[in-house]
Structures are given as structure tokens and as C-alpha cells.
Design a protein around this motif. Structure first.
Motif, PDB file in Angstrom:
ATOM      1  N   CYS A  39      49.109  37.892  39.012  1.00  0.00           N
ATOM      2  CA  CYS A  39      49.278  37.638  40.448  1.00  0.00           C
ATOM      3  C   CYS A  39      50.242  36.481  40.695  1.00  0.00           C
ATOM      4  O   CYS A  39      51.064  36.535  41.608  1.00  0.00           O
ATOM      5  N   GLU A  88      46.790  43.233  42.782  1.00  0.00           N
ATOM      6  CA  GLU A  88      45.586  42.717  42.141  1.00  0.00           C
ATOM      7  C   GLU A  88      45.844  42.615  40.653  1.00  0.00           C
ATOM      8  O   GLU A  88      46.644  43.368  40.100  1.00  0.00           O
ATOM      9  N   GLY A  89      45.160  41.680  39.993  1.00  0.00           N
ATOM     10  CA  GLY A  89      45.307  41.540  38.550  1.00  0.00           C
ATOM     11  C   GLY A  89      44.746  40.221  38.071  1.00  0.00           C
ATOM     12  O   GLY A  89      43.957  39.566  38.761  1.00  0.00           O
ATOM     13  N   THR A  90      45.170  39.828  36.897  1.00  0.00           N
ATOM     14  CA  THR A  90      44.759  38.538  36.359  1.00  0.00           C
ATOM     15  C   THR A  90      45.447  37.437  37.151  1.00  0.00           C
ATOM     16  O   THR A  90      46.397  37.697  37.917  1.00  0.00           O
ATOM     17  N   ASN A 125      37.773  36.614  33.155  1.00  0.00           N
ATOM     18  CA  ASN A 125      37.509  37.968  33.639  1.00  0.00           C
ATOM     19  C   ASN A 125      37.674  38.108  35.143  1.00  0.00           C
ATOM     20  O   ASN A 125      37.564  39.208  35.668  1.00  0.00           O
ATOM     21  N   THR A 126      37.923  37.014  35.847  1.00  0.00           N
ATOM     22  CA  THR A 126      38.075  37.073  37.299  1.00  0.00           C
ATOM     23  C   THR A 126      39.336  37.848  37.651  1.00  0.00           C
ATOM     24  O   THR A 126      40.404  37.598  37.108  1.00  0.00           O
ATOM     25  N   ARG A 127      39.198  38.798  38.560  1.00  0.00           N
ATOM     26  CA  ARG A 127      40.337  39.548  39.076  1.00  0.00           C
ATOM     27  C   ARG A 127      40.765  38.902  40.385  1.00  0.00           C
ATOM     28  O   ARG A 127      39.929  38.528  41.204  1.00  0.00           O
ATOM     29  N   TYR A 128      42.045  38.786  40.589  1.00  0.00           N
ATOM     30  CA  TYR A 128      42.596  38.154  41.780  1.00  0.00           C
ATOM     31  C   TYR A 128      43.398  39.156  42.578  1.00  0.00           C
ATOM     32  O   TYR A 128      43.820  40.192  42.072  1.00  0.00           O
ATOM     33  N   GLN A 129      43.631  38.804  43.833  1.00  0.00           N
ATOM     34  CA  GLN A 129      44.542  39.554  44.679  1.00  0.00           C
ATOM     35  C   GLN A 129      45.501  38.552  45.314  1.00  0.00           C
ATOM     36  O   GLN A 129      45.189  37.376  45.447  1.00  0.00           O
TER      37      GLN A 129
END
Length: 111
Positions: A42, A36-38, A4-8
Motif C-alpha cells: 500500500c 488493499e495489501g500489505t 498479517n494486518t491487511r491495509y487499504q
């Protein structure tokens, strides 16, 4: 890693890219590029834009000294590379460094 972690996607002054969780403060020297996204989304974005793994300063120095890059068609051939021309892209086994904090309380790059 938590699914569930969102990355940039981040970029530094040397035009190197990294992934960073969106809920953790961006480390000094890095700027968000707007993606941003999974982790997979990314990573795919970075793969599209980071086609030359050389730091910006090295690319500029090579341009100023007249060093040239070896065309992709000559990579891996005997005598096809010169001492001043690195491969056009890192080998497929190498991936961009991923700066993921060791814990939620760690704001520095992972080692």
C-alpha cells in the motif's frame, strides 16, 4: 505492527492519502481508493500516485493566482525557488501521514 494486518489506501477530499487497516471502519472524510495489501504494498501504491504533497485546495489556489511550481531542475539551487512556488515534492525524509489506530477500539486518526 502485525505482519498479517491487511491495509487499504484511503484518500480524502484534499487528495491526501493514508493507509488504514481493512478490518477497521473507514474514518469520516476518507474514501477507499481500491488498493488493499500489505503495508509495504500500500505504501508503494501511495508513493506512485501521491507525487504532489500539496493539498488540492492549495494547488487550485496557486493555479488561480498564477503561482507556478519550480521545475525539478531548479530545486535546491540558490535563487531557483520563489516565495510562491513550493518544492515539487516533499524531501525524501518526509513520508505521507499514516493514520493507524492506536488500538483496535480507536476509530480516530493516530496523533
Amino acid at each position: 505492527m502485525d505482519e498479517n494486518t491487511r491495509y487499504q489506501v484511503l484518500r480524502n477530499d484534499e487528495e491526501q492519502y493514508s493507509l488504514w487497516p481493512v478490518d477497521i471502519e473507514v474514518p469520516a472524510g476518507w474514501q477507499p481508493v481500491g488498493k488493499e495489501g500489505t503495508e509495504a504494498e500500500c505504501s508503494a501504491s501511495v508513493d506512485e500516485v501521491w507525487t504532489d504533497m500539496r493539498p488540492r485546495s492549495l494547488r487550485e489556489r496557486m493555479e488561480n493566482t498564477g503561482a507556478r511550481r519550480v521545475p525539478r531542475s531548479h530545486e535546491g539551487r540558490a535563487g531557483g525557488a520563489s516565495a510562491t512556488a513550493p518544492p515539487a515534492r516533499a524531501p525524501p525524509a518526509l513520508h505521507p501521514p499514516c493514520l493507524i489506530p492506536r488500538s483496535r477500539h480507536d476509530t480516530g486518526p493516530a496523533h
